[in-house]
Design a protein around this motif. Structure first.
Motif, PDB file in Angstrom:
ATOM      1  N   LEU A 168       0.741  -1.240  -0.015  1.00 19.56           N
ATOM      2  CA  LEU A 168       0.403   0.005   0.152  1.00 19.56           C
ATOM      3  C   LEU A 168       0.843   0.989   0.138  1.00 19.56           C
ATOM      4  CD1 LEU A 168      -2.106   1.418   0.116  1.00 19.56           C
ATOM      5  CD2 LEU A 168      -2.665   0.940   2.338  1.00 19.56           C
ATOM      6  N   VAL A 275      -9.425   0.965  -0.325  1.00 17.25           N
ATOM      7  CA  VAL A 275      -9.027   0.836   1.140  1.00 17.25           C
ATOM      8  C   VAL A 275     -10.945   0.992   1.335  1.00 17.25           C
ATOM      9  CG1 VAL A 275      -8.019   0.894   3.150  1.00 17.25           C
ATOM     10  CG2 VAL A 275      -6.793   0.506   1.649  1.00 17.25           C
ATOM     11  N   PHE A 351      -9.079  -2.991   8.480  1.00 10.70           N
ATOM     12  CA  PHE A 351      -8.717  -1.726   7.188  1.00 10.70           C
ATOM     13  C   PHE A 351      -8.615  -3.180   6.705  1.00 10.70           C
ATOM     14  CE2 PHE A 351      -6.894   1.025   9.828  1.00 10.70           C
ATOM     15  CZ  PHE A 351      -7.024   2.673   8.891  1.00 10.70           C
ATOM     16  N   ARG A 353      -8.295  -4.349   2.267  1.00  8.39           N
ATOM     17  CA  ARG A 353      -8.343  -3.614   0.923  1.00  8.39           C
ATOM     18  C   ARG A 353      -9.112  -4.711   0.047  1.00  8.39           C
ATOM     19  NH1 ARG A 353      -2.469  -3.754  -2.705  1.00  8.39           N
ATOM     20  NH2 ARG A 353      -2.941  -2.933  -4.163  1.00  8.39           N
TER      21      ARG A 353
END
Length: 356
Positions: A168, A275, A351, A353
């Motif tokens: 990321l 994200v 979080f 993705r």
């Protein structure tokens, strides 16, 4: 004692009484926060009721009653000084209740609950009819409480958390990277990303006009107008191309999450990053639930679900958006997979993705 362990009517009555005391304490915290009493005690204490009222332009009799309540609740300490009763705010309480840059800052939580409580007639009507109560209806107390409670996490933790995920970090660090912050609110997340990645251009978008205006003010104050743009728009109208897009604690509020995710997928290049940061609730309901489950269901009952229900049509997700639900939305939007990023200890958030 857990509610599941309560048997008699007296035990249940005591349980409800304890909850009521907590609610009263919370509303008293709201008074102290909004009237500037905590800040005056932190900056100038110890103070008498008269001195507190004078320094804050408030009424002495009310200040006396509030201080007495705070002492009874264990929030402040009381002493005698030259025959006058004076009150002090302990250092830990001062940080938690007045320091907007601290990760322990919790006064905005009381502000949010007070905003919801003020809309109880509208909430009752919504629950009866299937209508809703929007963030706009909840007003500035709710709007800025949400921004203020997340601000220190964005300012302190977002950059190192993202940098700790190499794949990321590499995307965000591309020369002249374009990053979308969808539902950017008051702009603190966009500002944090811009500071962390000084060659990137950040486009923040939000449907709430007061939030857009406030975000633009914050961007100007941060001196980032050349790299951070804030646009009044909804997520479905996101244009591209972008190297990355973030949705910070907002997808569960959106009436059309699949449409927004579809727009984001189209706007972000296949070799980019999408994200979603949302609540770190369990994959399955737990009864009784832990602190996170209880907190998020409370938010859902009073704020997030009524806001979603104020739009038609709506997915009516609610705050408790479990991972399988998010995966379903992502799949329907055309993403091939969802992975949980190794970012931990970031408030109550997880979080994700989303992969092209």
């Amino acid at each position: 004692m857990s509610p599941h362990e309560l048997a008699t009517a007296d035990e249940w009555a005591e349980h409800v009484l304890s909850a009521a005391l907590g609610a009263m304490d919370t509303l008293a915290i709201h008074l102290g926060d909004r009237l500037g009493w905590y800040r005056a005690l932190a900056d100038q204490g110890p103070l008498s009721a008269t001195a507190l009222a004078e320094r804050t332009g408030t009424d002495t009799r009310y200040a006396h009653e509030w201080l007495a309540h705070q002492a009874a609740a264990g929030m402040v300490t009381a002493d005698e000084h030259d025959g006058v009763r004076v009150f002090s705010l302990p250092d830990g309480a001062a940080e938690a209740l007045t320091d907007g840059g601290s990760l322990a800052y919790v006064s905005p939580l009381a502000r949010m609950l007070a905003a919801a409580a003020s809309q109880m007639p509208a909430l009752l009507d919504a629950y009866r009819t299937g209508g809703g109560v929007s963030w706009a209806d909840l007003g500035d107390d709710a709007r800025w409480a949400q921004a203020d409670i997340n601000r220190p996490w964005f300012e302190t933790m977002l950059a190192p958390s993202v940098a700790a995920v190499p794949e990321l970090h590499d995307v965000l660090g591309r020369p002249d990277a374009r990053i979308a912050d969808v539902a950017c609110g008051a702009g603190w997340s966009a500002i944090a990303l811009a500071r962390a990645y000084p060659t990137a251009r950040i486009i923040g978008i939000d449907v709430d006009e007061p939030s857009v205006a406030r975000a633009r003010e914050h961007v100007r104050a941060a001196g980032l107008e050349d790299r951070v743009e804030v646009v009044h728009a909804d997520g479905e109208s996101l244009g591209g191309p972008f190297d990355a897009a973030f949705i910070f604690e907002a997808l569960h509020d959106m009436p059309q999450p699949v449409a927004v995710l579809s727009a984001v997928r189209e706007a972000v290049s296949p070799d980019g990053a999408v994200v979603v940061m949302d609540e770190a609730v369990a994959d399955e309901p737990a009864e009784p639930g832990d602190l996170v489950e209880r907190l998020m269901y409370g938010y859902s009952l009073l704020v997030c679900l009524p806001d979603s229900m104020s739009s038609t049509p709506t997915a009516a997700t609610g705050t408790v958006m479990r991972e399988p639900v998010l995966r379903g939305y992502a799949t329907e939007a055309g993403f091939t997979d969802v992975s949980v990023l190794p970012i931990e200890d970031f408030a109550f958030f997880r979080f994700y993705r989303l992969h092209h």
